[in-house]
Motif scaffolding. Structure first.
Motif, PDB file in Angstrom:
ATOM      1  N   VAL A 138      38.841  43.168  70.414  1.00  0.00           N
ATOM      2  CA  VAL A 138      39.719  41.590  70.811  1.00  0.00           C
ATOM      3  C   VAL A 138      40.914  41.219  69.955  1.00  0.00           C
ATOM      4  O   VAL A 138      41.978  40.698  70.777  1.00  0.00           O
ATOM      5  CB  VAL A 138      38.024  40.375  70.619  1.00  0.00           C
ATOM      6  CG1 VAL A 138      39.241  38.915  70.966  1.00  0.00           C
ATOM      7  CG2 VAL A 138      37.525  40.809  72.232  1.00  0.00           C
ATOM      8  N   SER A 139      40.577  41.635  69.163  1.00  0.00           N
ATOM      9  CA  SER A 139      41.929  41.707  67.376  1.00  0.00           C
ATOM     10  C   SER A 139      42.733  42.245  67.991  1.00  0.00           C
ATOM     11  O   SER A 139      43.793  41.551  68.272  1.00  0.00           O
ATOM     12  CB  SER A 139      41.124  41.732  66.786  1.00  0.00           C
ATOM     13  OG  SER A 139      40.070  40.909  66.785  1.00  0.00           O
ATOM     14  N   GLN A 152      44.215  41.093  71.364  1.00  0.00           N
ATOM     15  CA  GLN A 152      45.056  39.214  71.099  1.00  0.00           C
ATOM     16  C   GLN A 152      46.529  39.708  69.988  1.00  0.00           C
ATOM     17  O   GLN A 152      47.286  39.435  70.315  1.00  0.00           O
ATOM     18  CB  GLN A 152      44.847  38.668  69.975  1.00  0.00           C
ATOM     19  CG  GLN A 152      44.868  37.619  69.559  1.00  0.00           C
ATOM     20  CD  GLN A 152      44.929  36.262  70.681  1.00  0.00           C
ATOM     21  OE1 GLN A 152      43.649  36.184  71.388  1.00  0.00           O
ATOM     22  NE2 GLN A 152      46.439  35.942  71.118  1.00  0.00           N
ATOM     23  N   TYR A 153      46.552  40.523  69.629  1.00  0.00           N
ATOM     24  CA  TYR A 153      47.894  41.461  68.514  1.00  0.00           C
ATOM     25  C   TYR A 153      49.148  41.879  69.843  1.00  0.00           C
ATOM     26  O   TYR A 153      49.519  41.157  69.984  1.00  0.00           O
ATOM     27  CB  TYR A 153      47.220  42.679  68.173  1.00  0.00           C
ATOM     28  CG  TYR A 153      48.758  42.607  67.050  1.00  0.00           C
ATOM     29  CD1 TYR A 153      50.055  42.365  66.414  1.00  0.00           C
ATOM     30  CD2 TYR A 153      49.554  43.859  67.972  1.00  0.00           C
ATOM     31  CE1 TYR A 153      50.458  42.647  65.562  1.00  0.00           C
ATOM     32  CE2 TYR A 153      50.330  44.391  67.086  1.00  0.00           C
ATOM     33  CZ  TYR A 153      50.897  44.253  66.007  1.00  0.00           C
ATOM     34  OH  TYR A 153      52.416  44.407  65.727  1.00  0.00           O
ATOM     35  N   PHE A 192      48.284  41.194  72.848  1.00  0.00           N
ATOM     36  CA  PHE A 192      49.329  40.096  74.073  1.00  0.00           C
ATOM     37  C   PHE A 192      49.904  38.912  73.379  1.00  0.00           C
ATOM     38  O   PHE A 192      51.102  38.549  73.655  1.00  0.00           O
ATOM     39  CB  PHE A 192      47.732  39.358  74.155  1.00  0.00           C
ATOM     40  CG  PHE A 192      47.864  37.955  75.318  1.00  0.00           C
ATOM     41  CD1 PHE A 192      48.097  38.290  76.264  1.00  0.00           C
ATOM     42  CD2 PHE A 192      48.212  36.877  74.490  1.00  0.00           C
ATOM     43  CE1 PHE A 192      47.845  37.258  77.482  1.00  0.00           C
ATOM     44  CE2 PHE A 192      47.906  35.761  75.199  1.00  0.00           C
ATOM     45  CZ  PHE A 192      48.460  35.745  76.878  1.00  0.00           C
ATOM     46  N   ASN A 193      50.216  38.601  72.381  1.00  0.00           N
ATOM     47  CA  ASN A 193      50.763  37.764  72.039  1.00  0.00           C
ATOM     48  C   ASN A 193      52.118  38.427  71.350  1.00  0.00           C
ATOM     49  O   ASN A 193      53.676  37.805  71.639  1.00  0.00           O
ATOM     50  CB  ASN A 193      51.223  37.808  69.842  1.00  0.00           C
ATOM     51  CG  ASN A 193      49.463  37.092  69.915  1.00  0.00           C
ATOM     52  OD1 ASN A 193      49.281  35.982  71.313  1.00  0.00           O
ATOM     53  ND2 ASN A 193      48.588  36.636  68.982  1.00  0.00           N
ATOM     54  N   THR A 235      50.691  38.942  80.766  1.00  0.00           N
ATOM     55  CA  THR A 235      50.785  37.427  79.199  1.00  0.00           C
ATOM     56  C   THR A 235      50.240  36.353  79.046  1.00  0.00           C
ATOM     57  O   THR A 235      50.646  35.445  78.691  1.00  0.00           O
ATOM     58  CB  THR A 235      52.071  38.124  79.412  1.00  0.00           C
ATOM     59  OG1 THR A 235      53.054  37.717  80.159  1.00  0.00           O
ATOM     60  CG2 THR A 235      52.260  39.588  79.200  1.00  0.00           C
ATOM     61  N   PHE A 295      45.228  34.747  78.612  1.00  0.00           N
ATOM     62  CA  PHE A 295      44.526  36.163  77.393  1.00  0.00           C
ATOM     63  C   PHE A 295      43.487  36.168  78.153  1.00  0.00           C
ATOM     64  O   PHE A 295      43.043  37.443  78.324  1.00  0.00           O
ATOM     65  CB  PHE A 295      44.203  35.474  76.328  1.00  0.00           C
ATOM     66  CG  PHE A 295      43.780  36.125  75.094  1.00  0.00           C
ATOM     67  CD1 PHE A 295      43.883  37.550  75.155  1.00  0.00           C
ATOM     68  CD2 PHE A 295      42.209  35.969  74.617  1.00  0.00           C
ATOM     69  CE1 PHE A 295      43.597  38.692  73.798  1.00  0.00           C
ATOM     70  CE2 PHE A 295      41.566  37.003  73.526  1.00  0.00           C
ATOM     71  CZ  PHE A 295      42.578  38.205  74.307  1.00  0.00           C
ATOM     72  N   GLU A 296      42.791  35.760  78.874  1.00  0.00           N
ATOM     73  CA  GLU A 296      40.913  36.166  78.489  1.00  0.00           C
ATOM     74  C   GLU A 296      41.588  36.606  80.600  1.00  0.00           C
ATOM     75  O   GLU A 296      40.856  37.431  80.351  1.00  0.00           O
ATOM     76  CB  GLU A 296      40.522  34.485  79.565  1.00  0.00           C
ATOM     77  CG  GLU A 296      39.448  33.955  77.967  1.00  0.00           C
ATOM     78  CD  GLU A 296      39.421  34.269  77.446  1.00  0.00           C
ATOM     79  OE1 GLU A 296      38.203  35.256  77.675  1.00  0.00           O
ATOM     80  OE2 GLU A 296      39.126  34.365  75.967  1.00  0.00           O
ATOM     81  N   LYS A 301      41.664  39.822  78.713  1.00  0.00           N
ATOM     82  CA  LYS A 301      41.072  40.744  79.015  1.00  0.00           C
ATOM     83  C   LYS A 301      39.935  41.142  78.920  1.00  0.00           C
ATOM     84  O   LYS A 301      39.920  42.274  79.302  1.00  0.00           O
ATOM     85  CB  LYS A 301      39.972  39.262  77.877  1.00  0.00           C
ATOM     86  CG  LYS A 301      39.115  40.290  76.479  1.00  0.00           C
ATOM     87  CD  LYS A 301      38.591  38.973  75.728  1.00  0.00           C
ATOM     88  CE  LYS A 301      37.592  37.498  75.839  1.00  0.00           C
ATOM     89  NZ  LYS A 301      37.246  37.017  75.470  1.00  0.00           N
TER      90      LYS A 301
END
Length: 253
Positions: free
Chosen positions: A26-27, A30-31, A33-34, A45, A48-49, A52
């Motif tokens: 997940v980390s 998240q990276y 995705f940002n 983009t 986020f869910e 994922k």
């Protein structure tokens, strides 16, 4: 040359190939995705869910297709009938492999380059085509993934001149690096984990208090020994009426 944008299967394949621990997935998501549309496809983009969920679906697909780790066949990243988006269809495995390499450079900010032998890579990936076609695809995939190639001395190498049978340095282009987050993702992740552990330790001390070290209560062997002299207190076998074991019994006359 049109720049390639990554999708959820590319991210999932990176997790499998480089054995990213499940608790860090997940980390990593998240990276990237940002980073936004500079790296990811636009539909991924927005939420986020949703992104994922797409990655987890692709993780299951790769696992079911036999793509589990770095020892897996690169061709398992795709299914029969999938079209190559960058290279010619004969070099689709080269495209899949180079996408993994590029993602590794994106996630590893402190890694300046990766050394590759493109000539040996052809055999490793099981690519069967003319050498001229393979060389052209190597140049195309590096340009589309915004990769730069240097020789072992750090000088720019032009792949259009051919591919030597030696190691070359492959790194992200300067323009592409400038568009990424300047922070080292893995160092940031490590510091966040350390801060989380320190907070957990502080909360444990507040809840349970400090634990006193347990005192050693086991007595030493010398203290438990008796001062009795067994040599002096032992009975004399010769004078005793007890017959030693194994001695023939004789009757008194």
């Amino acid at each position: 040359m049109r720049k390639y944008i990554y999708n959820s299967r590319d991210v999932a394949a990176y997790f499998k190939y480089f054995s990213v621990p499940s608790y860090l997935e997940v980390s990593y998501m998240q990276y990237i995705f940002n980073l936004g549309s500079k790296v990811l496809a636009e539909p991924l983009t927005r939420d986020f869910e949703s992104f994922k969920k797409e990655v987890y679906r692709e993780l299951y697909f790769l696992w079911a297709n036999g793509f589990e780790d770095e020892r897996a066949d690169i061709s398992k990243m795709t299914t029969e009938g999938d079209l190559s988006l960058i290279c010619d269809q004969e070099c689709i495995c080269l495209e899949s492999y180079m996408k993994l390499i590029c993602l590794h450079l994106i996630f590893s900010g402190n890694l300046p380059y990766i050394t590759l032998n493109f000539t040996g890579l052809m055999t490793q990936l099981g690519i069967k085509c003319d050498m001229s076609l393979y060389e052209a695809n190597c140049k195309t995939v590096c340009e589309s993934l915004q990769l730069e190639v240097f020789d072992t001395f750090g000088k720019p190498f032009d792949l259009s001149l051919g591919i030597p049978d030696e190691l070359l340095r492959v790194s992200l282009s300067k323009e592409f690096k400038e568009g990424l987050d300047n922070r080292n993702f893995k160092e940031t992740l490590r510091s966040e984990q350390m801060n989380w552990l320190m907070d957990l330790k502080d909360k444990s001390f507040k809840l349970f208090g400090s634990i006193q070290p347990r005192k050693k209560t086991t007595k030493s062997r010398t203290s438990g020994q008796s001062n009795k002299n067994y040599r002096n207190s032992g009975s004399n076998v010769v004078q005793s009426k007890v017959q030693p074991k194994g001695t023939p019994k004789t009757s008194e006359k």
